[in-house]
Design an enzyme around this catalytic site. Structure first.
Site, mmCIF file in Angstrom:
data_model
loop_
_atom_site.group_PDB
_atom_site.id
_atom_site.type_symbol
_atom_site.label_atom_id
_atom_site.label_comp_id
_atom_site.label_asym_id
_atom_site.label_seq_id
_atom_site.Cartn_x
_atom_site.Cartn_y
_atom_site.Cartn_z
ATOM 1 N N LYS A 1 0.764 -1.254 -0.004
ATOM 2 C CA LYS A 1 0.147 0.092 -0.124
ATOM 3 C C LYS A 1 0.789 1.067 -0.047
ATOM 4 O O LYS A 1 1.783 1.408 0.838
ATOM 5 C CB LYS A 1 -0.729 0.009 1.387
HETATM 6 O O1 G3P Z 1 -7.902 1.824 5.300
HETATM 7 C C1 G3P Z 1 -8.267 2.915 4.594
HETATM 8 C C2 G3P Z 1 -9.420 3.471 4.834
HETATM 9 O O2 G3P Z 1 -10.453 2.556 4.729
HETATM 10 C C3 G3P Z 1 -9.742 4.105 6.245
HETATM 11 O O3 G3P Z 1 -11.134 4.409 6.582
HETATM 12 O O4 G3P Z 1 -12.848 5.269 8.169
HETATM 13 O O5 G3P Z 1 -10.260 5.655 8.630
HETATM 14 O O6 G3P Z 1 -11.615 6.845 7.055
HETATM 15 P P1 G3P Z 1 -11.434 5.544 7.774
#
Ligand code: G3P
Length: 219
Positions: free
Chosen positions: A87
């Site tokens: 990533k």
């Molecule tokens: O892994 C990346 C993403 O899904 C993060 O989500 O909920 O932290 O905005 P969030």
């Protein structure tokens, strides 16, 4: 549509895997920290533990932000297990690194994508996945789903093979709308995956079927 779970929690990954609908896992440095995983060796071991629990791709994020550092970390991560996807953040050195990984047979997930231009660059560099963060766009009063639609149109116009991995999914309508728009993958927490099960008419219907069966078996 592929379902990835967005967590580094082994119990939750196991639970999603046991449902039989899981296609992979995404993690990020915040999710690793949330599980209390610190120290390089523990972090690397945790990625291997995750890979051993699931069959599909497991995204492991680099911390470096310079080209040489991203390559070094990415190669180390990729050598851990064949299921690892490196990533890489959407920054200039990240795009260069994605091109390098693409040319060297290492899968990548371009993360922190918030615009169609960024998604276009990721595809041109040869990213395996692009991760638009739709929930975080919604948080700042910008339509995250519109971004999914725009990326789908652009990728289809030119036949880019980069998969659209809708990330930062917050609720089950995000999943449904992303599926309608043709996102290839969604990644979300276990609670969102399980929420897809729910409908009050299912509960009412099942209660009635069971009650009728009970009555009939007594008569
Ligand atoms: O892994 C990346 C993403 O899904 C993060 O989500 O909920 O932290 O905005 P969030």
């Amino acid at each position: 549509m592929k379902f990835f779970i967005d967590t580094a929690n082994l119990k939750q990954i196991e639970e999603a895997q046991s449902l039989g609908v899981l296609d992979g896992v995404t993690t990020n440095p915040s999710l690793m920290a949330k599980e209390g995983i610190t120290g390089n060796n523990n972090i690397l071991k945790h990625y291997v533990d995750i890979c051993n629990l699931v069959d599909g791709d497991v995204s492991a994020e680099v911390i470096a932000t310079d080209y040489a550092g991203i390559i070094r970390e990415g190669e180390q991560l990729a050598s851990l297990h064949p299921q690892i996807v490196v990533k890489v953040p959407m920054i200039k050195d990240g795009v260069k690194a994605i091109r390098y990984f693409h040319e060297n047979g290492i899968k990548t997930n371009c993360t922190l994508v918030f615009s169609a231009g960024q998604a276009l660059l990721a595809a041109k560099a040869g990213a395996t996945y692009v991760s638009p963060f739709i929930g975080r766009l919604d948080d700042v009063s910008t339509d995250g789903l519109q971004l999914i639609e725009d990326i789908r149109t652009i990728y289809d116009n030119y036949g880019y093979e980069t998969e659209i991995l809708a990330a930062s999914i917050r609720h089950n309508m995000h999943v449904i709308e992303c599926a309608k728009l043709g996102a290839d993958v969604m990644t979300g927490p276990l609670s969102v995956i399980l929420s897809l099960l729910n409908h009050p008419l299912t509960d009412i219907g099942l209660a009635k079927f069971l009650a009728d069966h009970q009555k009939a078996s007594k008569s």
